[in-house]
Motif scaffolding. Sequence first.
Motif, PDB file in Angstrom:
ATOM      1  N   UNK A 218       0.833  -1.210   0.000  1.00  0.00           N
ATOM      2  CA  UNK A 218       0.000   0.000   0.000  1.00  0.00           C
ATOM      3  C   UNK A 218       0.867   1.259   0.000  1.00  0.00           C
ATOM      4  N   UNK A 219       1.936   1.226   0.765  1.00  0.00           N
ATOM      5  CA  UNK A 219       2.838   2.383   0.850  1.00  0.00           C
ATOM      6  C   UNK A 219       3.576   2.572  -0.473  1.00  0.00           C
ATOM      7  N   UNK A 220       3.960   1.489  -1.119  1.00  0.00           N
ATOM      8  CA  UNK A 220       4.599   1.599  -2.433  1.00  0.00           C
ATOM      9  C   UNK A 220       3.653   2.276  -3.421  1.00  0.00           C
ATOM     10  N   UNK A 221       2.392   1.893  -3.393  1.00  0.00           N
ATOM     11  CA  UNK A 221       1.392   2.521  -4.267  1.00  0.00           C
ATOM     12  C   UNK A 221       1.251   4.008  -3.941  1.00  0.00           C
ATOM     13  N   UNK A 222       1.207   4.344  -2.651  1.00  0.00           N
ATOM     14  CA  UNK A 222       1.148   5.742  -2.224  1.00  0.00           C
ATOM     15  C   UNK A 222       2.350   6.523  -2.751  1.00  0.00           C
TER      16      UNK A 222
ATOM     17  N   UNK B 288       2.035   7.242  -6.404  1.00  0.00           N
ATOM     18  CA  UNK B 288       1.037   8.288  -6.690  1.00  0.00           C
ATOM     19  C   UNK B 288       1.473   9.680  -6.251  1.00  0.00           C
ATOM     20  N   UNK B 289       2.460   9.758  -5.380  1.00  0.00           N
ATOM     21  CA  UNK B 289       2.906  11.062  -4.879  1.00  0.00           C
ATOM     22  C   UNK B 289       4.316  11.438  -5.330  1.00  0.00           C
ATOM     23  N   UNK B 290       5.024  10.499  -5.927  1.00  0.00           N
ATOM     24  CA  UNK B 290       6.390  10.770  -6.355  1.00  0.00           C
ATOM     25  C   UNK B 290       7.418  10.643  -5.246  1.00  0.00           C
ATOM     26  N   UNK B 291       7.012  10.113  -4.100  1.00  0.00           N
ATOM     27  CA  UNK B 291       7.959   9.912  -3.000  1.00  0.00           C
ATOM     28  C   UNK B 291       8.794   8.661  -3.267  1.00  0.00           C
ATOM     29  N   UNK B 292      10.022   8.678  -2.779  1.00  0.00           N
ATOM     30  CA  UNK B 292      10.870   7.487  -2.864  1.00  0.00           C
ATOM     31  C   UNK B 292      10.618   6.618  -1.638  1.00  0.00           C
TER      32      UNK B 292
ATOM     33  N   UNK C 103       6.202   2.406 -11.196  1.00  0.00           N
ATOM     34  CA  UNK C 103       6.129   3.858 -11.007  1.00  0.00           C
ATOM     35  C   UNK C 103       6.731   4.334  -9.692  1.00  0.00           C
ATOM     36  N   UNK C 104       7.316   3.431  -8.928  1.00  0.00           N
ATOM     37  CA  UNK C 104       7.871   3.816  -7.630  1.00  0.00           C
ATOM     38  C   UNK C 104       9.348   3.446  -7.569  1.00  0.00           C
ATOM     39  N   UNK C 105      10.130   4.354  -6.999  1.00  0.00           N
ATOM     40  CA  UNK C 105      11.549   4.087  -6.790  1.00  0.00           C
ATOM     41  C   UNK C 105      11.711   3.467  -5.405  1.00  0.00           C
TER      42      UNK C 105
END
Length: 152
Positions: free
Chosen positions: A21-25, A28-32, A58-60
């Motif tokens: 869930x945090x990876x998806x967040x 969606x927000x551009x946070x690493x 889409x997540x780093x």
Amino acid sequence: MIKSSFNIVLFEPEIPQNTGNIARLCACTGARLFLVGKLGFSLTEKHLKRAGLDYWDSVEILKYESLDDLKSEFPNAKFYYLTTKSKKLYTDRKFQTGDFFVFGPETRGIPESILNQNKDTSITIPMKDGQRSLNLSNSVAIVLYEAIRQNG
């Protein structure tokens, strides 16, 4: 459109669904997303993948052996430690682009030894007396969106 340059650190996360869930967040927000220490699951676990849906590209995501290793790579960064053991509210801080938000394992939180070394940057999300803690992925969302709100 959100332009986030914040960093989420999960120290020894235990529950794959929360991490997904945090990876998806983060996607969606551009946070690493930084995963630090021993994980309580495999990065190939189906519950992790399912919770993150199709956002994985889409997540780093970066993996570090220890918080010390992570902090030594970013020596000028500000690290905030989220804990129920602080009286300092997250809403009383002014977050800056590039800040790191460290969250501990779901069942035990950030170790006291780490919190004791970082009292000035240990912060909390208020909750009703007598309750143990909020869900990890909810806590990350609350703090991350406050940081984004503060920075336009």
